[in-house]
Design a protein around this motif. Sequence first.
Motif, PDB file in Angstrom:
ATOM      1  N   ASN A 309      34.092  54.805  43.590  1.00 57.45           N
ATOM      2  CA  ASN A 309      35.282  54.218  42.976  1.00 57.45           C
ATOM      3  C   ASN A 309      35.670  52.910  43.642  1.00 57.45           C
ATOM      4  N   LEU A 310      35.367  52.755  44.934  1.00 62.51           N
ATOM      5  CA  LEU A 310      35.578  51.468  45.592  1.00 62.51           C
ATOM      6  C   LEU A 310      34.659  50.410  44.977  1.00 62.51           C
ATOM      7  N   CYS A 311      33.414  50.789  44.713  1.00 64.96           N
ATOM      8  CA  CYS A 311      32.493  49.868  44.034  1.00 64.96           C
ATOM      9  C   CYS A 311      33.036  49.470  42.659  1.00 64.96           C
ATOM     10  N   SER A 312      33.568  50.463  41.940  1.00 59.76           N
ATOM     11  CA  SER A 312      34.127  50.183  40.613  1.00 59.76           C
ATOM     12  C   SER A 312      35.312  49.233  40.711  1.00 59.76           C
ATOM     13  N   LEU A 313      36.168  49.416  41.734  1.00 58.57           N
ATOM     14  CA  LEU A 313      37.324  48.536  41.923  1.00 58.57           C
ATOM     15  C   LEU A 313      36.881  47.104  42.182  1.00 58.57           C
ATOM     16  N   ILE A 314      35.935  46.922  43.101  1.00 61.34           N
ATOM     17  CA  ILE A 314      35.470  45.575  43.432  1.00 61.34           C
ATOM     18  C   ILE A 314      34.794  44.936  42.226  1.00 61.34           C
TER      19      ILE A 314
END
Length: 330
Positions: A309-314
């Motif tokens: 989800n951090l990857c998705s946010l970035i």
Amino acid sequence: MANDDANLMWLEKYRPKTFNDVLSQQDIIVTILRFVNSNSLPHMLFYGPPGTGKTSTILACAEHMYGTNFKSMVLELNASDDRGIDVVRNEIKDFCSTQRIFATGVKLVILDEADAMTSAAQMALRRIMEKYTTSTRFCLICNYANKIIPALQSRCTRFRFGPLKEEDIRLRLGQIAEREGVVFEKDALETIIQLSQGDMRSCINILQSTFLSSGKVTCSTVYENTGNPSNEEMEQIMDWLNEEDDFSSCYDKVKKMKAERGFALIDILRQIHKRLLTRNMSRRAKAYLLEKLADIEHQFAFGGSELLNLCSLIGSFQIMKTLEVLDAAP
């Protein structure tokens, strides 16, 4: 008695005991008092966010109605623990059917966290509410009314408890801090209020835990105790998300801060959401980002991975920057 009070959690020590102690829900209290004084109390459904006085209001109502007969006239259950059909058929039914010799008036069943009850238990409760309506009143308490079956909702008068007013929370926190000898900064109380989002229970817990762990309540100790990023740390995260064009570099920097400071991505998301609402940017880019934040939060609700989800946010911020460039083009 003084020693007992000293050992109590502040949450219980300062729990509202009467209607006058309940914050920000005066319209609801006036309506309930009107029902009580006219002996026409209906079945009730209290719903709304946590920490807004739902349980405290019905307990204050029960104390007002029964006084010294409280224990014999009130059955209080937490439906998240006692949520099966057997509890409804046995414990609740036994209480409703038992006659009280030295007490008059209707009895009261309080079902806290009723949205955790199984559908079968709710259906069984519907029948009991009908059968014993002349002698017993029910108060269902939940966060989400849509998790209560329509057959129960239709038998209850609904009361929605909204988030508490900031000025009421500020006043109550100041009173508690003064009585407990808490050394605090004024800005720290504002930080607690913002982090708690209208939840008085959360406010008191943060105040007590911060004071006991740090000896004083400042903005920095509040952020450290709750594990939330400070304004300065959020500004740094926002700078990385907005300015870093290289995905891997941005990912490594945010991931490193999360690991070192122990931040949860969901807390970062909430802070980003607040900043996006007031940020000057194209409508399409803002709508896209807000939709992606909602998607990520939805993934968390079903146990989604923090790193994915951090990857998705970035990635969402990378695409947002492209959208802003396109929207700015003539």
